[in-house]
Motif scaffolding. Structure first.
Motif, short mmCIF file in Angstrom:
data_model
loop_
_atom_site.label_atom_id
_atom_site.label_comp_id
_atom_site.label_asym_id
_atom_site.label_seq_id
_atom_site.Cartn_x
_atom_site.Cartn_y
_atom_site.Cartn_z
N UNK C 137 0.80 -1.22 0.00
CA UNK C 137 0.00 0.00 0.00
C UNK C 137 0.84 1.28 0.00
N UNK C 218 -21.14 8.81 -0.19
CA UNK C 218 -21.11 7.37 -0.39
C UNK C 218 -19.92 6.74 0.32
N UNK C 221 -20.52 6.58 3.94
CA UNK C 221 -21.43 5.51 4.39
C UNK C 221 -20.69 4.53 5.27
N UNK C 222 -19.52 4.10 4.81
CA UNK C 222 -18.86 3.05 5.57
C UNK C 222 -17.84 3.60 6.55
N UNK C 223 -17.53 4.92 6.43
CA UNK C 223 -16.56 5.50 7.36
C UNK C 223 -17.12 5.47 8.77
N UNK C 308 -4.12 3.38 4.86
CA UNK C 308 -4.71 2.30 4.08
C UNK C 308 -4.71 1.02 4.90
N UNK C 312 -10.21 0.58 9.42
CA UNK C 312 -11.01 -0.62 9.70
C UNK C 312 -11.97 -0.98 8.57
N UNK C 313 -12.26 -0.02 7.69
CA UNK C 313 -13.26 -0.29 6.67
C UNK C 313 -12.73 0.00 5.27
N UNK C 314 -11.42 -0.01 5.18
CA UNK C 314 -10.76 0.07 3.87
C UNK C 314 -11.14 1.33 3.09
N UNK C 316 -9.40 3.88 1.23
CA UNK C 316 -8.05 3.76 0.68
C UNK C 316 -7.74 5.04 -0.09
N UNK C 318 -5.54 5.79 -2.11
CA UNK C 318 -5.22 5.56 -3.54
C UNK C 318 -6.51 5.43 -4.34
N UNK C 319 -7.46 4.77 -3.73
CA UNK C 319 -8.74 4.60 -4.41
C UNK C 319 -9.45 5.94 -4.51
#
Lengths: 135, 666, 329, 197, 283, 289
Positions: C137, C218, C221-223, C308, C312-314, C316, C318-319
């Protein structure tokens, strides 16, 4: 000069039984060690377990929570809840390295002045025997 | 900015004998926010209080710490003193340096002084965090609800009404009168029960301040002392009481007959009925379980299955006032009250639990209450005492005491108190009815604690010639026409077999079925037998832990008539006392919810012993707890349990308690 | 020709440094590698093959919490924090972490200087270790660094089979170099290990254009809105200041804080300009990829890959960068 | 029974009482002497000391009377007393405890036949594993001197094949080992107890 | 298995306009999993389920209170739903629970999957979700015996060793509150650690304040921790938080006979009591 | 096809002699109902009323031997004799005590696992449980039966499966067979049990009372579930009658015989000839034979 170790005890006492019991110890002139500092609460159920943890964090050597005997709570159930809270906190603190003997839950009624002084004496003794808390 | 004044008391030499007061004063002067620290020989004396008042004014103090005796001693005194100087009385904190310091550390002046200084420090730390608190005044609705129309409730209702207050007397059965109405005579005077009770029932019916609600039940109770809101279910009587005159035509003509509850199944009553001749109100109800027309309607509603019941409607046809109301449904009535008296009384222990005595299967093994009905002139046999099985006159009658009393195995360990006496009464009266009767009374102990009771018992032995047999029988069975009682004569130490014509079980008292449910609705406590629990068994015998709710009579424990009446009056006196002022002052030390912090987990609602916490929805649609300060007693249980620290207790806030703890290490 | 120090000599040198300086180095215990104060006796057990520490060494200058000053219980006397006179040597720092310090320098050392930071920065010497085990990473070259970049270090050691090549880049570094323990050898610098690049072209511009994109919500959401990414990051530097009642004084304490925590931008009166999770999450990427570059010219990221790895919820980076480049305006 | 010489001198704490209370795990102080046990006991009519009085004797510590009584042996263990006791005392358990407590004592003439029966019954399966009714009955009749006991039904039993002429054996001889190990265990426990004294 | 999940998710989304399915998708490392929020039926193809789906997604339901949500849960995660319903945080009707029978997760971290079970899975008792609307997989019997050997190990060392052990662990804490943020049981409007007045915990990250923070956090989860292990998984400095939580779990099972999250109705231990109970008393 | 139910079966010592017909009909009836009984090949005496009178541990160890067998087989243990049932059930309860378990284990020479849950059933419970499997070939119509349970099935309440004073299980079984259970007050009074040797006078008195009461309640016959009771009420009936100078003539069936009768099993197999009081006259009168 040899300093004797004087443990510091924070006591949370319910107003109706244990605080009155502590008063009775005074009225009966029953001597006990001067190591306890009493905080009056309406009911032992008012004691947030975090108060206890906080007292230990600040450096208390022992914490006493005292309330009415089961069944005698002025507010009918408060001490039953206390029993559960402290009953769970004690083994947990012990597990984290704080000897459970440092946290006492006692039932002292308004007529048990003598018992109150015995509780403080024996608690102080225990703590002196255990020595200062390892930090 | 807090300006704290610290006043340290010598209490003569009570404190100064063990504590170096001068050093405490000196230390206090250096404590944060302390403006003035001084000492006093006797702080509680008028000069002592005056000096505090003066200091408050001259130093513009806004917080006061008094280091003296226990707050349990003089807190009210000093609150008044502080208040007299214009300060909110709750801006005071007391350091207990007498009972919890000088008196218990008299052997070590050094340590006692050091501790006194710390106690003052804790009080200063706490008082800085004090907020002014204001007691609330709530108006009192001067209207009382009496639950239970037995002798206790009748007495309470009459006494409250005579004190000038409105009363609603609620009774679940169609008539008031209770258990006493079922009795034939009362011990030890052998008064006719109806003769002394029914005039009181009529008084209730005629009293302008009393409203009678029979055939009604409590549905829900909300609110608090002075302000109860009670939902009452008026069961469907199927009779319009505004039209009915109680002429009696209907219950004379009703063709259906069903076992009478009032006569404990020994006699029959019609489906439209008043429970007994002197019933109040003298208006009938229709028993929907046995009424032919109701059954017919149910058959119709069920879609015509089974045999078609007769479509009777005789009562409707003959009623001169057209009072029959088939479509009447249960109604909910909401009323407001300032006080509630619970007098739900008792029921007779059901001897079906005694399988060894036949479990109710032998018709000639009856309860004491059934015997009352058999003896009563208006009872099912017109006062003739006969065996239910064959109508013959019993000559040998065995009594068994303590049935459903003092019996741990049946879950009733208490003594029912009245059975010894009523059994003695029965023996005397049986003898009066028929001189040929021989009574045998199986007992464990004869208990006659009451005025003229022992003398009455002696009459049983002497005049009635009853034979007392010490020993609890073990079995009752039938042998031919006789009932055989197997017992022991414990005094002889030998088994005894007694062949009796009739066996009377002196069944004990137990709370009415549903006493526990009612107690839950009222938020008062009850014991394992469901007897209600008084606030203090000796000093507060008719009060409960819930302010404004009183208990009286046999719902609290076994009581005889004089005691029940006395308790009814006692409860009435308490109610009248409560109604003597227009408002009530409530303690400001209550819990309070921080709505922003509250997560609505409602743990506090679950643990509040006073049901003082409810929930409500905020504007941003969060559910949060809310404290009813009038119900809250300030125990702080909820605060100790609240994880988000969203609830706090005025006067004992987390902040205050933590400051006390912190001050020990700062 | 390069100057080489063999492992034995390196360790004896470190022991010597530990006498004179406060030596800080990566220590692994319970499977977690962290920069810790190291005693001479611990030097032999130092692991020099570590990949990046769990938390960056920025705490050496900008501690997790530090007392800025205290006020006596009388409320008057100001007590300055006691600083040790000893200089600090941080050994084993990777070039990416050094780059992170350099990024924070731009903020804290700019006028008005943050004296607490500067005081620690001034008495610290950075002895770096070229990274020979970059994680998948990592992407340091994409943000101007490299596994063996000596730029922000006083000394850089690069491991070879014959020993460590020593490069002293600053005066301080040259002064400290242990001439006696080194030998000159004709051993070239090994090529830096491969690190997968992340194309950054136009990212700042795309960020500028996509502030209101639903994309941020979006991702949010997972953050979980923990502070992990900020706290492990070598170049996040937000802090909070609070007063703390001590035993006989009141301390003014500065502690790390993160733009991800809910009350971070709460202002008096209860208003919060970044009330939603999306707004808070967006802030972090905008600070790194747009605001900081606007102020200082460089992206606020050293490509160390910690966030990265630790998220805990990826989420990233780079993404995020590649996604943003693909966003429709 | 009760005469001037029988003046009661109460001894509320006796080993009998503690043994009994340990056995039934209850305190016999709970008994309030209502007599329901005796009242329901099918054999109380033939007892000198009725069940209630046994408890009373325990409460008062009248050990001699307990030892000389046959009550616990007459007791059928039908548990009627226990089932009906309003204080929920296991009176049948008291009887069982008294049997165990007096097992080492010399039996009174009246106790003899009961003890003989139980001994013989146990012997009847101690070796074969299973009780042997015919053997038991014959042995009992011979040893108790009640030769004609049950004589009336024996022919009928034989005719119907309801008496086996030989003991029926369990496979293996587990009972013998059980008795051996039990003896060992009891011996060890007695020794341990003696040691602590 | 995954097809069932996708189909159920799709069916549900088609019926519940505006709803959202919370599940797992492949992470950016191409091997592990991460949470995904799916709003459109056609997107269900990205849903996955395998041994890397370690995350407890039930925490996310708190962000969607009152909104129609479907969620993929493992047995341990499902207890989070019961916990939150019990504590009046969620409304069961608005949630569609796709319960997955759990084979046990692998110790998966970003970029690497260890070939060993995740530590929580080694001691897991319940392999079938405690609550679900649709169950994916065959119900599995529970593991009968509780394994607290990890806790027993700490209990077995001396009090001084315990003290030293935890001191060392808590000392590492950087107070990032990742443990709190990931925890389904942590939903206070304001955490006690953030409260300024009264100040329960100082912001100074030091041994004392770290101690009270970690104890306070664990104790607030006493008889509430559902054993999903997320706190320990996310901790960037590797503090064995579950070792603390599990002590409380063990004690509350022993003292109160209570296992949190097994149903949504049972009153939690601190909401109730038994008059006759005696909890181990002071010696 | 009815699913086979399996139980461990403890016949008890009387099964080999005085209660042959009880054991035989138990097996017969169970077989007919698709109930498999597994008998341990090395079962031993439960100690009856003697073992626990002599030594507490012996009184538990003997029945425990059988409990362990059933435990190993993982089957519920069924006894047909009420006395055996009582001893087995009490032993199962006693084994919950750690100390007892340890001592009994030593005596039996094998370790007894902790937390034992040994389920013991009486044949009545089994019959009631599988009542629906009985195909009523010959309902016992018009047959008034006094169900006699004896003293031990309902006592003590810790091990009982029915009311101590007015038990109902057998009444339900009899009713299900088409018979008419009579209400009477002596269902659970003692018959005198094993005092038949030591105090035959007691047995006569108690059994007489039972017979008299059953007769008075209008019973045609008794249904019995214990070999000891049966011997007292059946074999001794004639001599009791003599002693009390009244002919009783109350056939006493084992409950299994009645089940078999109603299920249409051939009377030959039900071994009525083993009864002292001949039931055939009664059965013929009721059209059952």
């Amino acid at each position: 000069m040899e300093l004797t170790y004087e443990p510091r005890i924070v006591g949370f006492l319910c107003n109706w039984c244990s605080y009155a019991g502590a008063d009775l110890a005074g009225t009966s002139r029953t001597n006990y060690p001067a190591n306890i500092r009493i905080i009056r609460v309406p009911c032992s159920g008012r004691v947030d377990p975090l108060f206890i943890v906080k007292a230990f964090q600040l450096g208390a050597d022992g914490v006493l929570v005292a309330g009415c005997h089961p069944g005698d709570c002025h507010y009918s159930d408060g001490n039953y809840h206390t029993r559960r809270r402290v009953g769970l906190l004690r083994p947990f603190l012990d597990y984290l390295g704080l000897d459970k003997a440092r946290l006492r839950l006692e039932w002292v009624s308004a007529s048990e002045g003598k018992r109150f002084s015995e509780v403080v004496s024996s608690f102080t003794d225990t703590l002196i025997k255990m020595g200062p808390r390892s930090s | 900015m807090a300006r704290v004044g610290v006043f340290i008391c010598h209490c003569g030499t009570n404190i100064s004998g063990a504590v170096d007061v001068a050093r405490v004063v000196e230390a206090a002067q250096k404590m944060p926010m302390v403006v003035i620290a001084s000492d006093n020989k006797y702080t509680c004396s008028e000069p002592g209080q005056a000096s505090i008042r003066q200091a408050i004014v001259s130093n513009k103090l806004n917080r006061v710490v008094i280091a003296a005796c226990s707050p349990r001693m003089h807190e009210p005194t000093f609150r008044k003193a502080v208040s007299a100087a214009g300060l909110n009385p709750y801006l005071l904190e007391i350091a207990n340096i007498r009972e919890q310091c000088s008196w218990v550390h008299s052997h070590d002046r050094e340590k006692a002084t050091a501790k006194a200084i710390e106690l003052v420090k804790m009080a200063v730390a706490k008082v800085i965090r004090h907020e002014p608190l204001y007691p609330r005044e709530v108006p009192v609705t001067k209207r009382a609800l009496v639950i239970g129309g037995g002798i206790t409730g009748i007495q309470a209702a009459l006494d409250i009404a005579n004190a000038g207050h409105e009363v609603v007397l609620l009774e679940q059965e169609p008539s008031i009168g209770g258990r006493m109405a079922q009795l034939d005579k009362t011990f030890p005077t052998l008064d006719c029960s109806a003769c002394i009770l029914t005039p009181k029932m009529v008084d209730v019916a005629n009293h302008p301040k009393i409203r009678l609600l029979t055939y009604a039940e409590i549905k829900e109770v909300r609110g608090f002392v002075g302000n109860f809101k009670v939902e009452i279910t008026q069961k469907a009587r199927k009779v319009d009481y505004s039209k009915c005159t109680g002429c009696g035509t209907c219950w004379q003509k009703c063709p259906e007959k069903t076992p009478s509850e009032f006569d404990l199944g020994l006699g029959k009553r019609p489906s439209i009925y008043i429970p007994f001749a002197q019933a109040v109100p003298t208006k009938p109800v229709i028993d929907t379980d046995s009424c032919r027309y109701i059954k017919y309607r149910q058959w119709l509603a069920a879609g015509e299955q089974g045999k078609k019941p007769p479509e009777c409607r005789i009562c409707e046809k003959i009623c001169p006032t057209g009072s029959i109301a088939w479509d009447q449904e249960p109604q909910t009535i909401t009323e407001e009250f300032g006080a509630i008296v619970v007098a739900t009384g008792f029921q007779v222990y059901d001897h079906r639990h005694y399988e060894e005595y036949g479990g109710g299967a032998y018709p000639d093994v009856i309860s004491g209450m059934q015997l009352e009905r058999l003896m009563n002139a208006s009872g099912p046999t017109g006062g003739e005492i006969v065996r239910p099985s064959d109508g013959t006159h019993p000559k040998t009658v065995a009594f068994v005491c303590c049935v459903g009393s003092r019996d741990q195995a049946k879950g009733r360990t208490y003594c029912s108190k009245v059975c010894c006496m009523y059994t003695a009464k029965h023996a005397i009266m049986l003898k009066e009815h028929d001189p040929d009767v021989q009574c045998y009374i199986f007992y464990i102990d004869v208990r006659t604690g009451g005025k003229d009771y022992e003398e009455f018992y002696l009459r049983t032995l002497d005049d009635a010639g009853a034979i007392y047999i010490k020993g609890r029988p073990s079995k009752i069975y039938r042998d031919g026409k006789k009932m055989i009682v197997l017992g022991e004569d414990a005094l002889m130490g030998r088994p005894i077999e007694l062949a009796a014509d009739l066996v009377v079980l002196a069944t004990g008292m137990e709370p009415r079925t549903g006493a526990d449910k009612l107690a839950q609705k009222l938020n008062i406590s009850y014991n394992t037998y469901h007897f209600l629990v008084e606030a203090h068994p000796k000093l507060r015998p008719v009060e409960t832990q819930t302010d404004g709710i009183f208990v009286a009579g046999a719902c609290v424990g076994p009581r005889d008539i004089p005691e029940s009446v006395a308790q009814g009056s006692a409860a009435a006196a308490k109610v009248a006392g409560l109604f003597s002022s227009d408002t009530l002052v409530t303690d400001p030390i209550t819990s309070v919810v921080n709505r922003e912090r509250c997560t609505g987990c409602l743990l506090c609602v679950a643990i509040c012993p006073y049901k003082a916490i409810d929930c409500e929805t905020t504007r941003d649609t969060r559910v949060v707890a809310v404290v009813n300060e009038s119900l809250c007693k300030g125990c702080g249980l909820c605060v100790g349990a609240c994880r988000p620290k969203a609830i706090d207790l005025r006067g004992f806030t987390s902040q205050q308690i933590l400051e006390e703890v912190n001050s020990l290490w700062s | 020709m390069n100057r080489i120090i063999v492992d034995n000599n390196l360790r004896s040198w470190l022991k010597e440094l530990a006498e004179k300086y406060t030596l800080v180095a990566p220590v692994t215990s319970d499977g977690v590698t962290l920069f810790k104060h190291v005693k001479g006796s611990q030097v032999d057990s130092l692991d020099l093959q570590y990949s990046n520490t769990a938390v960056s060494p920025k705490g050496c200058f900008f501690p997790l919490s530090e007392t800025m000053f205290s006020i006596g219980s009388d409320g008057v006397n100001v007590i300055a924090p006691v600083s040790t006179d000893r200089e600090v040597v941080i050994f084993g720092i990777h070039p990416c972490d050094a780059a992170g310090i350099a990024l924070i320098d731009r903020v804290f050392l700019a006028e008005p200087t943050d004296t607490h930071y500067k005081e620690k920065r001034d008495r610290t010497i950075l002895i770096g270790l070229a990274c020979n085990a970059p994680s998948p990473e990592c992407f340091c070259p994409s943000v101007g660094g490299g596994p063996a970049n000596p730029m922000y270090l006083d000394i850089l050691l690069t491991q070879t089979s014959a020993g460590y090549i020593v490069q002293a880049t600053t005066g301080k570094g040259k002064e400290l170099t242990p001439a006696a323990r080194m030998e000159e050898k004709d051993i070239p610098l090994p090529p830096p290990p491969h690190v997968t690049p992340v194309p950054l072209e136009g990212v700042s511009e795309m960020m500028r254009r996509n502030f209101d994109s639903p994309y941020w919500d979006r991702v949010a959401d997972r953050c979980l809105h923990c502070n992990i990414c900020s706290y492990v990051c070598p170049c996040c530097y937000c802090f909070d200041i609070r007063d703390y009642m001590g035993k006989d004084k009141i301390d003014r304490v500065r502690s790390w804080e993160s733009c991800q925590s809910a009350g971070f931008t709460m202002i008096a009166g209860g208003h919060d300009p970044r009330p939603t999770k999306g707004a808070r999450l967006r802030q972090r990427w905008y600070h790194k990829l747009l605001y900081f570059p606007e102020l200082f010219g460089d992206i606020k990221c050293t490509g160390c890959g910690r966030c990265v790895r630790s998220c805990p919820v990826n989420i990233d980076i780079r993404e995020i960068i590649t996604d943003v480049q693909k966003l429709n305006v | 029974m009760i005469s001037a010489q029988n003046t009661i001198r109460p001894r509320p704490h006796t080993t009998y009482r503690s043994f009994v209370e340990a056995h039934i795990r209850q305190s016999i102080a709970q008994c309030y002497q209502c007599g329901k046990c005796t009242a329901g006991c099918p054999v109380a009519y033939t007892m000198e000391l009725t069940p209630r009085r046994v408890i009373r004797a325990l409460q008062l510590g009248l050990e001699n009377e307990l030892e000389n009584s046959s009550t616990m042996w007459i007791c059928l263990s039908c548990l009627t007393c226990s089932a009906r006791c309003p204080r929920e005392i296991n009176i049948a358990g008291v009887m069982e405890a008294l049997r165990l407590a007096t097992i080492g004592k010399k039996p009174t003439p009246d106790q003899k036949k009961f003890r003989l029966f139980h001994d013989l019954f146990i012997m009847s399966f101690q070796f074969s594993g299973r009780a042997y009714e015919l053997g038991l009955g014959m042995a009992y009749n011979v040893m108790s001197g009640q030769f004609l006991n049950m004589a009336s039904i024996i022919p009928g039993m034989l005719r119907r094949g309801k008496l086996a002429f030989l003991p029926h054996k369990s496979r293996g001889s587990e009972t013998q080992h059980i008795f051996q190990r039990l003896e060992g265990q009891n011996k060890a426990m007695n020794q341990a107890e003696a040691g602590t004294k | 298995m995954i097809e069932t999940i996708r189909n159920k998710a799709k069916e549900w989304l088609e019926k519940n306009d505006g709803g959202c399915v919370i599940g797992y998708e492949r992470a950016s490392d191409g091997m592990t999993a991460r949470p995904v929020f799916i709003y459109k039926p056609y997107m269900v193809g990205s849903l996955i389920f395998d041994e890397t789906c370690v995350h407890n997604l039930s925490k996310y339901l708190l962000n969607r209170r009152g909104l129609k949500t479907a969620i993929v849960v493992k047995p341990c995660d499902s207890r989070g739903i019961n916990l939150l319903i019990n504590e009046h945080q969620l409304d069961r009707e608005s949630i569609y629970v796709i319960g997955v029978v759990c084979p046990g997760m692998k110790d998966a971290h970003f970029g690497r999957i260890e070939d060993r079970p995740l530590s929580k899975c080694r001691v897991c008792l319940h392999h079938t979700p405690a609550v679900y609307d649709v169950l994916v997989g065959e119900p599995q019997p529970e593991t009968a015996s509780r394994d607290y050997s990890d806790v027993a190990r700490i209990e077995g060392i001396s009090i001084h060793e315990r003290n030293a052990f935890w001191k060392e662990q808590f000392e590492r804490c950087i107070r990032c509150y990742g443990c709190r943020q990931v925890c389904a049981g942590c939903y206070c409007q304001e955490c006690f650690v953030d409260e300024l007045d009264p100040l329960w915990v100082g912001i100074r990250s030091g041994p004392e304040d770290n101690w009270i923070w970690n104890i306070g956090r664990a104790f607030h989860l006493s008889a509430r921790c559902i054993g999903c292990g997320e706190c320990e998984r996310v901790c960037p400095v590797g503090i064995p938080l579950m070792l603390a939580n599990r002590k409380l779990e063990k004690e509350s099972a022993d003292l109160f006979d209570f296992e949190p999250g097994m149903d949504a109705g049972t009153a939690p231990p601190f909401a109730t009591f038994l008059k006759e109970e005696t909890l181990e008393k002071v010696e | 096809m009815i699913e086979t139910a399996r139980y461990a079966y403890y016949p008890g010592c009387c099964s080999k002699a005085s209660a042959k017909e009880y054991t035989a009909t138990t097996r017969l009836v169970c077989k007919a109902l698709g109930i498999e009984l597994e008998e341990s090949p090395d079962w031993i005496c439960c100690g009856a009323s003697s073992a626990h009178s002599i030594d507490r541990i012996l009184g538990i160890a003997l029945p425990a031997h059988e409990l362990l067998y059933a435990g190993r087989m993982k089957l519920d243990l069924v006894a047909s004799c009420a006395l055996c049932f009582s001893r087995l059930k009490i032993a199962a309860a006693e084994l919950k005590d750690d100390d007892v378990r340890k001592r009994v284990g030593e005596v039996l020479g094998q370790e007894i696992p902790g937390n034992p849950d040994y389920r013991v059933m009486h044949i009545l419970q089994v019959l009631e449980k599988h009542l629906d499997r009985i195909h009523l070939e010959k309902p016992l119509k018009g047959l008034s039966v006094a169900c006699y349970y004896g003293c031990l099935l309902g006592r003590p309440k810790e091990v009982a499966f029915d009311d101590a004073e007015n038990p109902q299980v057998m009444d339900r079984v009899v009713a299900a067979l088409g018979g008419e259970p009579v209400e009477w007050g002596f269902k659970a009074e003692c018959c005198g049990g094993s005092h038949v040797f030591t105090r035959p006078d007691i047995v006569s008195k108690l059994s007489h009372r039972l017979l008299y009461q059953a007769k008075q309640a209008g019973a045609d016959c008794l249904a019995v579930v214990c070999p000891v009771c049966h011997s007292n009420l059946d074999a001794m009936q004639k001599s009791i009658g003599k002693e009390y100078k009244e002919e009783v003539d109350l056939p006493a069936f084992y409950i299994t015989q009645l089940v078999g009768l109603a299920a249409g099993l051939p009377p030959r197999k039900l071994m009525f000839e083993k009864l002292f009081v001949d039931p055939m006259r009664l059965l013929r009168a009721k059209g059952l034979a």
